[in-house]
Motif scaffolding. Structure first.
Motif, PDB file in Angstrom:
ATOM      1  N   ASP A   1      31.741  11.977  77.753  1.00 53.46           N
ATOM      2  CA  ASP A   1      31.127  12.545  76.546  1.00 53.46           C
ATOM      3  C   ASP A   1      32.058  12.403  75.340  1.00 53.46           C
ATOM      4  N   VAL A   2      32.605  11.193  75.138  1.00 52.85           N
ATOM      5  CA  VAL A   2      33.483  10.924  73.997  1.00 52.85           C
ATOM      6  C   VAL A   2      32.621  10.501  72.815  1.00 52.85           C
ATOM      7  N   PRO A   3      32.736  11.176  71.668  1.00 55.04           N
ATOM      8  CA  PRO A   3      31.852  10.857  70.553  1.00 55.04           C
ATOM      9  C   PRO A   3      32.218   9.554  69.839  1.00 55.04           C
ATOM     10  N   VAL A   4      31.178   8.882  69.336  1.00 53.03           N
ATOM     11  CA  VAL A   4      31.352   7.699  68.483  1.00 53.03           C
ATOM     12  C   VAL A   4      31.498   8.184  67.043  1.00 53.03           C
ATOM     13  N   ILE A   5      32.647   7.903  66.427  1.00 52.66           N
ATOM     14  CA  ILE A   5      32.892   8.411  65.082  1.00 52.66           C
ATOM     15  C   ILE A   5      32.842   7.323  64.006  1.00 52.66           C
TER      16      ILE A   5
ATOM     17  N   THR B   1      34.549   2.966  67.086  1.00 54.66           N
ATOM     18  CA  THR B   1      35.706   3.839  67.276  1.00 54.66           C
ATOM     19  C   THR B   1      35.255   5.113  67.970  1.00 54.66           C
ATOM     20  N   LEU B   2      35.985   5.493  69.013  1.00 58.26           N
ATOM     21  CA  LEU B   2      35.724   6.722  69.756  1.00 58.26           C
ATOM     22  C   LEU B   2      36.839   7.720  69.483  1.00 58.26           C
ATOM     23  N   GLU B   3      36.538   8.994  69.614  1.00 58.61           N
ATOM     24  CA  GLU B   3      37.560  10.025  69.430  1.00 58.61           C
ATOM     25  C   GLU B   3      37.536  10.943  70.637  1.00 58.61           C
ATOM     26  N   SER B   4      38.625  10.874  71.442  1.00 59.44           N
ATOM     27  CA  SER B   4      38.760  11.761  72.595  1.00 59.44           C
ATOM     28  C   SER B   4      39.425  13.049  72.132  1.00 59.44           C
ATOM     29  N   ASP B   5      39.950  13.823  73.089  1.00 55.59           N
ATOM     30  CA  ASP B   5      40.511  15.126  72.747  1.00 55.59           C
ATOM     31  C   ASP B   5      41.534  15.051  71.639  1.00 55.59           C
ATOM     32  N   LYS B   6      42.487  14.104  71.732  1.00 55.49           N
ATOM     33  CA  LYS B   6      43.572  14.082  70.757  1.00 55.49           C
ATOM     34  C   LYS B   6      43.885  12.690  70.249  1.00 55.49           C
ATOM     35  N   ALA B   7      42.970  11.757  70.385  1.00 50.47           N
ATOM     36  CA  ALA B   7      43.264  10.402  69.938  1.00 50.47           C
ATOM     37  C   ALA B   7      41.966   9.674  69.619  1.00 50.47           C
ATOM     38  N   THR B   8      42.093   8.662  68.773  1.00 44.47           N
ATOM     39  CA  THR B   8      40.973   7.774  68.512  1.00 44.47           C
ATOM     40  C   THR B   8      41.271   6.430  69.152  1.00 44.47           C
ATOM     41  N   MET B   9      40.237   5.727  69.547  1.00 48.42           N
ATOM     42  CA  MET B   9      40.434   4.426  70.177  1.00 48.42           C
ATOM     43  C   MET B   9      39.252   3.537  69.827  1.00 48.42           C
TER      44      MET B   9
ATOM     45  N   GLU C   1      22.685  -6.761  68.941  1.00 49.33           N
ATOM     46  CA  GLU C   1      22.127  -5.405  68.928  1.00 49.33           C
ATOM     47  C   GLU C   1      23.231  -4.400  69.234  1.00 49.33           C
ATOM     48  N   LEU C   2      23.278  -3.318  68.457  1.00 52.46           N
ATOM     49  CA  LEU C   2      24.175  -2.200  68.752  1.00 52.46           C
ATOM     50  C   LEU C   2      23.385  -1.160  69.530  1.00 52.46           C
ATOM     51  N   LYS C   3      23.959  -0.699  70.632  1.00 53.92           N
ATOM     52  CA  LYS C   3      23.271   0.245  71.503  1.00 53.92           C
ATOM     53  C   LYS C   3      23.705   1.695  71.281  1.00 53.92           C
ATOM     54  N   VAL C   4      24.606   1.919  70.337  1.00 62.46           N
ATOM     55  CA  VAL C   4      25.049   3.280  70.037  1.00 62.46           C
ATOM     56  C   VAL C   4      24.947   3.505  68.536  1.00 62.46           C
ATOM     57  N   LYS C   5      24.945   4.780  68.165  1.00 59.76           N
ATOM     58  CA  LYS C   5      24.940   5.131  66.749  1.00 59.76           C
ATOM     59  C   LYS C   5      25.947   6.253  66.521  1.00 59.76           C
ATOM     60  N   LEU C   6      26.247   6.532  65.274  1.00 57.77           N
ATOM     61  CA  LEU C   6      27.208   7.579  64.957  1.00 57.77           C
ATOM     62  C   LEU C   6      26.780   8.905  65.576  1.00 57.77           C
ATOM     63  N   GLY C   7      27.740   9.581  66.207  1.00 56.69           N
ATOM     64  CA  GLY C   7      27.452  10.872  66.805  1.00 56.69           C
ATOM     65  C   GLY C   7      27.082  10.810  68.270  1.00 56.69           C
TER      66      GLY C   7
ATOM     67  N   GLY D   1      28.134  21.795  75.912  1.00 60.26           N
ATOM     68  CA  GLY D   1      29.218  20.817  75.895  1.00 60.26           C
ATOM     69  C   GLY D   1      30.572  21.501  75.850  1.00 60.26           C
ATOM     70  N   LYS D   2      31.627  20.702  75.913  1.00 59.96           N
ATOM     71  CA  LYS D   2      32.978  21.263  75.858  1.00 59.96           C
ATOM     72  C   LYS D   2      33.204  22.020  74.557  1.00 59.96           C
ATOM     73  N   GLU D   3      32.625  21.500  73.460  1.00 57.13           N
ATOM     74  CA  GLU D   3      32.808  22.164  72.170  1.00 57.13           C
ATOM     75  C   GLU D   3      32.217  23.573  72.192  1.00 57.13           C
ATOM     76  N   ASP D   4      31.115  23.751  72.914  1.00 53.05           N
ATOM     77  CA  ASP D   4      30.503  25.085  73.007  1.00 53.05           C
ATOM     78  C   ASP D   4      31.400  26.039  73.800  1.00 53.05           C
ATOM     79  N   VAL D   5      32.024  25.528  74.858  1.00 50.06           N
ATOM     80  CA  VAL D   5      32.951  26.362  75.641  1.00 50.06           C
ATOM     81  C   VAL D   5      34.159  26.740  74.794  1.00 50.06           C
ATOM     82  N   GLN D   6      34.692  25.756  74.045  1.00 50.88           N
ATOM     83  CA  GLN D   6      35.841  26.031  73.178  1.00 50.88           C
ATOM     84  C   GLN D   6      35.487  27.047  72.103  1.00 50.88           C
ATOM     85  N   ALA D   7      34.299  26.917  71.539  1.00 49.11           N
ATOM     86  CA  ALA D   7      33.867  27.875  70.514  1.00 49.11           C
ATOM     87  C   ALA D   7      33.734  29.280  71.104  1.00 49.11           C
ATOM     88  N   PHE D   8      33.269  29.360  72.348  1.00 51.21           N
ATOM     89  CA  PHE D   8      33.144  30.660  73.003  1.00 51.21           C
ATOM     90  C   PHE D   8      34.519  31.289  73.212  1.00 51.21           C
TER      91      PHE D   8
END
Length: 450
Positions: free
Chosen positions: A17-21, A39-47, A59-65, A176-183
């Motif tokens: 579940d690494v977001p496309v930024i 470009t993807l952004e994991s917990d503490k790095a972009t790649m 054809e691109l199979k992904v979109k932002l977000g 998602g992980k962000e929801d757990v972190q927010a909690f």
């Protein structure tokens, strides 16, 4: 003739579940082999996800977000040149065998109607250092099962979070992980009680004060960076769950600083030409810490349930300050490297950290962490342990002080040390011996050869 080929996400260190930024190309663009596609952004790095071959983006199979994992389809590319086989027979010969899909495990249906894949059998929770959860038949009825992936469920259990109390922000209420972190952030700032299974109770905090700051004067509100959000949840967990004690000590680095300056002077031309790295005090600290960890192996360990895992390798993390927040690159096999090589590799990792290009595997597997504020200031501080490690060394700014040598006071360069340790594993006497021995090594690094 040209052939349509698929570009997929390569190994990203087990992250899901690494977001496309960022989208780096669009349909119709011509790309070279290894050119970045997204470009993807994991917990503490972009790649960047590189193109495995040259060609034209059909054809691109992904979109932002979008969120992706290893193996996810990113783009369809019309391969050109040497990348495209001359005929269909050659294409069939060149194409790698497609592995058979893994058997699909049974799924449980949740209230939203979306399937949740069941997790493959794993070791008992106690064997992984994860507190066991009490089983209640009523809680596993389909209508009451939280909508979350197995990875998020495991993450929540590690933090002691009951997913039934978490509101999902994903499609269909998916957590998602962000929801757990927010909690967790809400629990620490707003008084929500976190159930700490297996540790005899949860956090019971009064609500965080709600203040209208604007009525007192002008304000500006800025969002936390992604690194700050993730680091904040991890640091809060580590501080709340690990019984920290900090041992303070001093090390005489007068001769070591002279050696450091001499080495850099000798290699001044190579350093200026970019052929050698500048030797820093942190490189000597890493080498000395490895020797101390070899003498006191309990510090080179991790808790795993009721067991203490003693590591036979020496991967040292060092805190790196970046524009987006603090990250911890890991220098691997420090026991097999000299100070000059350590300094060079540290410089490369620090540069990647500042540019946000550290790979996930370059921040994993650490045994012991060093946080150095020597270039900034301060006399001492209490660093927070980087779980699942059991100790972390904080280093403050060195200062010339008068030291009595038995006959008179002499000026000596003194380096303050702050060692935080997990009191479940390490007692005060062991910590004092560790810092004392480390001080002896820094005063005369020849002891490391004994």
């Amino acid at each position: 003739m040209a052939e349509l080929k698929e570009a997929r996400v390569p190994d990203i260190g087990g992250h899901g579940d690494v977001p496309v930024i960022e989208l780096l190309v669009k349909p119709g663009d011509t790309v070279a082999k290894d050119q970045g596609l997204v470009t993807l952004e994991s917990d503490k790095a972009t790649m960047e996800v590189p193109s495995p071959f040259a060609g034209v983006i059909k054809e691109l199979k992904v979109k932002l977000g979008d969120t992706v994992a290893e193996g996810a389809l990113v783009a369809v590319i019309e391969a050109t040149g040497a990348e495209a086989p001359a005929d269909p027979v050659a294409a069939a010969t060149a194409a790698p065998p497609v592995p058979a899909p893994a058997p699909v495990a049974p799924v449980a249906m949740v209230e939203s109607g979306a399937p949740v894949p069941s997790r493959a059998p794993v070791a008992e929770p106690g064997q992984l250092g994860i507190p066991p959860m009490r089983f209640e038949a009523d809680a596993v009825l389909p209508a009451k099962v939280p909508y979350a992936s197995p990875a998020v469920r495991l993450y929540a259990r590690e933090l002691g979070v009951d997913l039934l109390q978490v509101t999902g922000s994903g499609r269909g209420g998916r957590i998602g992980k962000e929801d757990v972190q927010a909690f967790v952030k809400g629990a620490l700032s707003g008084g929500v009680a976190l159930p700490a299974a297996g540790v005899g109770g949860g956090l019971s905090l009064i609500p965080w004060p709600k203040v209208d700051f604007a009525k007192f004067g002008e304000i500006e509100s800025t969002p936390l960076s992604r690194i700050q959000k993730i680091s904040g949840a991890n640091l809060a967990r580590n501080w709340a769950m690990i019984p920290h004690v900090t041992q303070f000590d001093d090390a005489d680095i007068t001769e070591l600083e002279d050696l450091r300056a001499a080495l850099n002077q000798e290699n001044a031309k190579a350093i200026a030409a970019g052929k050698a790295g500048k030797v820093t005090m942190l490189a000597f600290l890493i080498k000395a810490c490895v020797t101390a960890l070899q003498k006191y192996p309990t510090f080179n360990a991790s808790l795993d349930g009721d067991n203490l895992v003693l590591k036979k390798y020496f991967h040292i993390g060092f805190a790196a300050d970046t524009p987006n927040g603090l990250v911890v690159p890991v220098l691997r096999d420090a026991d097999q490297k000299g100070v000059v090589e350590i300094a060079r590799e540290m410089g490369e990792l620090a540069a990647l950290a500042r540019d946000g290009k550290l790979k996930p595997e370059q921040m994993q597997g650490g045994c012991f962490t060093i946080s150095s504020l020597g270039g900034i200031g301060g006399t001492a501080f209490t660093p927070i342990i980087n779980a699942p490690e059991v100790a972390i060394l904080g280093v403050s700014k060195s200062e010339t002080k008068p030291v009595w040598n038995g006959e008179k006071f002499k000026p000596r360069l003194i380096l303050p040390l702050s060692l935080s340790y997990d009191h479940r594993v390490i007692d005060g006497a062991a910590a004092a011996r560790f810092t004392s021995y480390l001080g002896q090594l820094l005063a005369d690094l020849r002891r490391a050869m004994l």
